[in-house]
Design a protein around this motif. Structure first.
Motif, PDB file in Angstrom:
ATOM      1  N   GLN A 153       0.832  -1.205   0.000  1.00 51.80           N
ATOM      2  CA  GLN A 153       0.000   0.000   0.000  1.00 51.80           C
ATOM      3  C   GLN A 153       0.864   1.252   0.000  1.00 51.80           C
ATOM      4  OE1 GLN A 153      -2.603  -0.316   3.373  1.00 51.80           O
ATOM      5  NE2 GLN A 153      -4.216  -1.315   2.186  1.00 51.80           N
ATOM      6  N   ARG A 154       1.971   1.220   0.726  1.00 50.37           N
ATOM      7  CA  ARG A 154       2.864   2.369   0.800  1.00 50.37           C
ATOM      8  C   ARG A 154       3.483   2.668  -0.566  1.00 50.37           C
ATOM      9  NH1 ARG A 154       6.335   0.595   4.327  1.00 50.37           N
ATOM     10  NH2 ARG A 154       5.008   1.143   6.064  1.00 50.37           N
ATOM     11  N   GLN A 155       3.759   1.620  -1.333  1.00 49.47           N
ATOM     12  CA  GLN A 155       4.318   1.835  -2.668  1.00 49.47           C
ATOM     13  C   GLN A 155       3.324   2.542  -3.582  1.00 49.47           C
ATOM     14  OE1 GLN A 155       5.658  -1.883  -4.296  1.00 49.47           O
ATOM     15  NE2 GLN A 155       7.786  -1.352  -3.866  1.00 49.47           N
ATOM     16  N   GLN A 156       2.043   2.232  -3.411  1.00 52.24           N
ATOM     17  CA  GLN A 156       1.038   2.834  -4.280  1.00 52.24           C
ATOM     18  C   GLN A 156       0.819   4.296  -3.941  1.00 52.24           C
ATOM     19  OE1 GLN A 156      -2.325   0.280  -3.886  1.00 52.24           O
ATOM     20  NE2 GLN A 156      -1.410  -1.356  -5.104  1.00 52.24           N
ATOM     21  N   SER A 157       0.742   4.620  -2.666  1.00 49.12           N
ATOM     22  CA  SER A 157       0.538   6.003  -2.264  1.00 49.12           C
ATOM     23  C   SER A 157       1.040   6.171  -0.847  1.00 49.12           C
ATOM     24  CB  SER A 157      -0.949   6.357  -2.334  1.00 49.12           C
ATOM     25  OG  SER A 157      -1.137   7.670  -1.904  1.00 49.12           O
ATOM     26  N   ASN A 158       1.746   7.272  -0.615  1.00 50.51           N
ATOM     27  CA  ASN A 158       2.340   7.472   0.703  1.00 50.51           C
ATOM     28  C   ASN A 158       2.137   8.900   1.182  1.00 50.51           C
ATOM     29  OD1 ASN A 158       3.632   6.647   2.993  1.00 50.51           O
ATOM     30  ND2 ASN A 158       5.670   7.085   2.231  1.00 50.51           N
ATOM     31  N   THR A 159       0.892   9.358   1.207  1.00 50.56           N
ATOM     32  CA  THR A 159       0.630  10.679   1.775  1.00 50.56           C
ATOM     33  C   THR A 159       0.598  10.550   3.292  1.00 50.56           C
ATOM     34  OG1 THR A 159      -1.772  10.427   1.737  1.00 50.56           O
ATOM     35  CG2 THR A 159      -0.726  11.344  -0.240  1.00 50.56           C
ATOM     36  N   ARG A 160       0.715  11.648   3.970  1.00 51.38           N
ATOM     37  CA  ARG A 160       0.747  11.637   5.435  1.00 51.38           C
ATOM     38  C   ARG A 160      -0.563  11.077   6.005  1.00 51.38           C
ATOM     39  NH1 ARG A 160       3.607  11.141   9.843  1.00 51.38           N
ATOM     40  NH2 ARG A 160       2.995  12.517  11.517  1.00 51.38           N
ATOM     41  N   MET A 161      -1.703  11.470   5.418  1.00 52.32           N
ATOM     42  CA  MET A 161      -2.993  11.006   5.913  1.00 52.32           C
ATOM     43  C   MET A 161      -3.139   9.490   5.727  1.00 52.32           C
ATOM     44  SD  MET A 161      -5.659  11.745   7.441  1.00 52.32           S
ATOM     45  CE  MET A 161      -6.758  13.086   7.324  1.00 52.32           C
ATOM     46  N   GLU A 162      -2.730   8.986   4.574  1.00 59.16           N
ATOM     47  CA  GLU A 162      -2.811   7.547   4.334  1.00 59.16           C
ATOM     48  C   GLU A 162      -1.848   6.783   5.231  1.00 59.16           C
ATOM     49  OE1 GLU A 162      -2.078   7.490   0.188  1.00 59.16           O
ATOM     50  OE2 GLU A 162      -4.209   7.670  -0.324  1.00 59.16           O
ATOM     51  N   GLN A 163      -0.704   7.381   5.522  1.00 59.03           N
ATOM     52  CA  GLN A 163       0.255   6.745   6.415  1.00 59.03           C
ATOM     53  C   GLN A 163      -0.341   6.597   7.817  1.00 59.03           C
ATOM     54  OE1 GLN A 163       3.899   8.928   6.827  1.00 59.03           O
ATOM     55  NE2 GLN A 163       4.923   7.311   7.953  1.00 59.03           N
ATOM     56  N   LEU A 164      -1.010   7.637   8.302  1.00 60.17           N
ATOM     57  CA  LEU A 164      -1.650   7.553   9.618  1.00 60.17           C
ATOM     58  C   LEU A 164      -2.757   6.512   9.623  1.00 60.17           C
ATOM     59  CD1 LEU A 164      -1.821  11.336  10.571  1.00 60.17           C
ATOM     60  CD2 LEU A 164      -0.360   9.575  11.579  1.00 60.17           C
ATOM     61  N   GLN A 165      -3.532   6.448   8.543  1.00 62.59           N
ATOM     62  CA  GLN A 165      -4.599   5.450   8.457  1.00 62.59           C
ATOM     63  C   GLN A 165      -4.017   4.030   8.442  1.00 62.59           C
ATOM     64  OE1 GLN A 165      -6.670   6.672   4.943  1.00 62.59           O
ATOM     65  NE2 GLN A 165      -7.923   8.191   6.019  1.00 62.59           N
ATOM     66  N   ARG A 166      -2.902   3.848   7.731  1.00 62.81           N
ATOM     67  CA  ARG A 166      -2.261   2.531   7.702  1.00 62.81           C
ATOM     68  C   ARG A 166      -1.745   2.150   9.081  1.00 62.81           C
ATOM     69  NH1 ARG A 166      -0.185   4.166   2.814  1.00 62.81           N
ATOM     70  NH2 ARG A 166       1.776   4.772   3.753  1.00 62.81           N
ATOM     71  N   MET A 167      -1.170   3.110   9.805  1.00 59.85           N
ATOM     72  CA  MET A 167      -0.664   2.821  11.152  1.00 59.85           C
ATOM     73  C   MET A 167      -1.801   2.424  12.092  1.00 59.85           C
ATOM     74  SD  MET A 167       2.289   5.731  11.630  1.00 59.85           S
ATOM     75  CE  MET A 167       2.198   5.619  13.384  1.00 59.85           C
ATOM     76  N   GLU A 168      -2.916   3.135  12.014  1.00 62.38           N
ATOM     77  CA  GLU A 168      -4.065   2.792  12.860  1.00 62.38           C
ATOM     78  C   GLU A 168      -4.599   1.415  12.498  1.00 62.38           C
ATOM     79  OE1 GLU A 168      -6.841   5.970  12.355  1.00 62.38           O
ATOM     80  OE2 GLU A 168      -5.637   7.384  13.535  1.00 62.38           O
ATOM     81  N   ALA A 169      -4.681   1.116  11.198  1.00 67.87           N
ATOM     82  CA  ALA A 169      -5.158  -0.200  10.770  1.00 67.87           C
ATOM     83  C   ALA A 169      -4.204  -1.298  11.228  1.00 67.87           C
ATOM     84  CB  ALA A 169      -5.324  -0.224   9.255  1.00 67.87           C
ATOM     85  N   ALA A 170      -2.896  -1.028  11.154  1.00 70.70           N
ATOM     86  CA  ALA A 170      -1.911  -2.014  11.601  1.00 70.70           C
ATOM     87  C   ALA A 170      -2.029  -2.263  13.091  1.00 70.70           C
ATOM     88  CB  ALA A 170      -0.503  -1.544  11.255  1.00 70.70           C
ATOM     89  N   ASN A 171      -2.236  -1.210  13.877  1.00 74.25           N
ATOM     90  CA  ASN A 171      -2.399  -1.394  15.325  1.00 74.25           C
ATOM     91  C   ASN A 171      -3.651  -2.201  15.640  1.00 74.25           C
ATOM     92  OD1 ASN A 171      -0.061  -0.092  15.998  1.00 74.25           O
ATOM     93  ND2 ASN A 171      -1.031   1.882  16.348  1.00 74.25           N
TER      94      ASN A 171
END
Length: 132
Positions: A62-80
């Motif tokens: 997912q990070r390779q496809q798009s790495n905006t700050r908002m998406e990064q925070l959403q990915r971190m929350e989903a990972a947690n």
């Protein structure tokens, strides 16, 4: 004129070399994160390891496809949230504590380990000698 051409060619060479720095593959990134987490939390269970690796691999793609700050925070929350289901409650609380209070980093360079200059000692002035 020769200096300007030399400077431009040197800068373009540096630019080309910097552009060729290889990016890590998602599999390498996921393996690194998994290994670090398993080492920190002392995880030996292979099914847990596999689930953690798959989670990090999914997020790396997912990070390779798009790495905006908002998406990064959403990915971190989903990972947690995903880690809550994978880890035991004790492991998850240890993981969250290491995220909030990371261990102090070890010095990367030998001179970083040296202490700074010590303050001047509190030495009283020497008594003056009487003239002879």
């Amino acid at each position: 004129m020769n200096r300007i051409c030399f400077l431009i060619s040197g800068l373009s060479l540096v630019g080309c070399l910097c552009a060729q720095i290889p990016q890590r593959l998602p599999e390498e990134e996921a393996a690194k994160h998994t290994e670090m987490m398993c080492r920190e939390l002392n995880i030996r269970d292979t099914t847990q390891r596999r689930k953690i690796f798959n989670m990090y691999l999914h997020h790396a793609y997912q990070r390779q496809q798009s790495n905006t700050r908002m998406e990064q925070l959403q990915r971190m929350e989903a990972a947690n949230e995903e880690l809550k289901t994978i880890l035991t409650p004790e492991q998850y609380s240890r993981f969250m504590n290491t995220q909030i209070n990371p261990e102090p980093r070890r010095p990367q360079h030998p001179y970083e380990a040296l202490p700074g200059p010590s303050p001047a000692p509190n030495i009283p002035p020497e008594p003056s000698m009487p003239p002879q």
